[in-house]
Design an enzyme around this catalytic site. Structure first.
Site, PDB file in Angstrom:
ATOM      1  CB  SER A  67      39.139  -9.984  -9.385  1.00 48.54           C
ATOM      2  OG  SER A  67      37.682  -9.709  -9.910  1.00 48.54           O
ATOM      3  CE  LYS A  70      37.969  -8.099 -13.044  1.00 48.59           C
ATOM      4  NZ  LYS A  70      37.252  -9.006 -12.264  1.00 48.59           N
ATOM      5  CE1 TYR A 191      37.438 -10.691 -16.276  1.00 50.34           C
ATOM      6  CE2 TYR A 191      35.631 -11.994 -16.519  1.00 50.34           C
ATOM      7  CZ  TYR A 191      36.222 -11.195 -15.900  1.00 50.34           C
ATOM      8  OH  TYR A 191      35.953 -10.628 -14.362  1.00 50.34           O
ATOM      9  CE1 TYR A 243      36.874  -7.283  -7.010  1.00 51.07           C
ATOM     10  CE2 TYR A 243      36.111  -8.312  -4.825  1.00 51.07           C
ATOM     11  CZ  TYR A 243      36.486  -8.403  -6.119  1.00 51.07           C
ATOM     12  OH  TYR A 243      37.240  -9.550  -6.428  1.00 51.07           O
ATOM     13  CB  VAL A 261      34.852 -14.131  -6.115  1.00 50.30           C
ATOM     14  CG1 VAL A 261      34.241 -12.469  -6.035  1.00 50.30           C
ATOM     15  CG2 VAL A 261      34.950 -14.583  -7.403  1.00 50.30           C
TER      16      VAL A 261
HETATM   17  N1  GLN Z   1      35.471 -14.605 -12.647  1.00 52.21           N
HETATM   18  C1  GLN Z   1      34.750 -13.469 -11.799  1.00 52.21           C
HETATM   19  C2  GLN Z   1      33.754 -12.827 -12.525  1.00 52.21           C
HETATM   20  O1  GLN Z   1      34.047 -12.363 -13.395  1.00 52.21           O
HETATM   21  C3  GLN Z   1      35.797 -12.569 -11.158  1.00 52.21           C
HETATM   22  C4  GLN Z   1      35.035 -11.529 -10.287  1.00 52.21           C
HETATM   23  C5  GLN Z   1      35.805 -11.392  -9.025  1.00 52.21           C
HETATM   24  O2  GLN Z   1      36.810 -12.077  -8.602  1.00 52.21           O
HETATM   25  N2  GLN Z   1      35.264 -10.404  -8.186  1.00 52.21           N
HETATM   26  O3  GLN Z   1      32.373 -12.635 -12.179  1.00 52.21           O
END
Ligand code: GLN
Length: 307
Positions: A67, A70, A191, A243, A261
């Protein structure tokens, strides 16, 4: 920021304390490749504005950004498509829902709450303009992290692609409401790849230091990102970067931050410094247990809390 000679001792102490809490979480397993991470890994890097660097533990072990990507895709979208376009398809409000929630899209608004949850990031990635969007993304990451060797982890990418049905559901739901600016398959492929780019804590500290200096790399004096874009990204990191733990984290740590994650956390210091941690053991919200503990201690002892 504390006396320089004391910073290494503070970092070593934060690391030792964070090791004690690693048993409180688990490595991510919903993307099978991520389950292979070593739960005992932990590291951090603090980079001061003047370039002085302090490291501890596994600061140089590569892991996938997940994430954290992002924030880079948001920068790329703001640079190529502009603020008006991006925020016409995604909001800028925090959410109390999990990062991969679908609920909001159906119940509240077809426009995802913010660019740092999966739905928002997928919308943002669809808005990026360019000839070779993923290659240009990697170049942006390399420039902002000060490392031209940064690259894709093919195994994690394939693992995400194989198991990414929840993200597919989000993308098709967005497509059904005409939010996506490119076809879902193409958008999702970018993505998944962006999430699977590998960095180290040291790379992320370099990136955070650029954000902490309003988009200028203090090492070279070069402006890498417009200051308006940096302000937008840092504000969203503060309210939405962790989050549905963003409020509690802001209270405890008080630095614009983003987690993934894969186990990384990148945090923007108050005084032009960049801080990053790596620890793949995650809590229930998907944030690094050891990383959060290190950030809490550093923000208090180095006085990088922004409030
Ligand atoms: N690639 C992970 C997903 O899309 C990224 C999510 C994350 O880091 N929270 O589920």
């Amino acid at each position: 920021m504390g006396e320089k000679k004391g910073i290494q001792a503070i970092l070593d102490n934060a690391y030792a304390q964070a090791r004690q809490v690693l048993g409180e979480g688990r490595v991510a397993s919903y993307i099978p490749e991520l389950a292979k991470a070593d739960p005992s890994n932990l590291g951090a890097c603090v980079l001061l504005q003047d370039g002085t660097e302090y490291d501890v533990g596994d600061f140089n072990i590569p892991f996938t950004m997940q994430s954290i990507s992002k924030t880079f895709s948001l920068i790329q979208a703001l640079q190529t498509a502009g603020y008006e376009k991006v925020f016409s398809i995604v909001g800028m409000e925090p959410t109390g829902d999990s990062f991969d929630s679908i609920l909001q899209l159906e119940q509240k608004d077809w426009r995802p709450f913010n660019p740092l949850i999966n739905a928002g990031a997928i919308a943002v990635v669809s808005a990026i303009e360019g000839e070779n969007i993923f290659e240009e993304f990697v170049e942006l990451v390399q420039k902002l992290c000060g490392d031209d060797k940064i690259m894709l982890n093919e195994n994690v990418y394939h693992s995400e692609d194989m198991t990414g049905n929840r993200n597919r559901s989000i993308a098709y739901l967005l497509e059904s409401r005409n939010v996506l600016q490119r076809p879902p398959v193409e958008t999702l492929d970018d993505y998944f790849r962006m999430c699977s780019v590998m960095v180290t804590a040291k790379n992320l500290a370099h990136y955070a230091r650029v954000l902490a200096n309003d988009g200028i790399d203090p090492g070279t004096g070069e402006r890498l990102v417009d200051s308006d874009i940096v302000r937008t990204v840092k504000t969203l990191m503060l309210f939405c970067g962790m989050y549905d733990e963003s409020g509690q984290y802001a209270m405890k740590v008080g630095m614009p931050s983003k987690s993934g994650v894969g186990g990384g956390i990148v945090a923007v210091g108050r005084d032009g410094s960049g801080i990053a941690t790596y620890g793949p053991v995650l809590n229930k919200k998907g944030n690094s247990v050891g990383g959060i503990r290190i950030m809490e201690i550093l923000s208090r002892e180095l006085e990088t809390y922004i409030f």
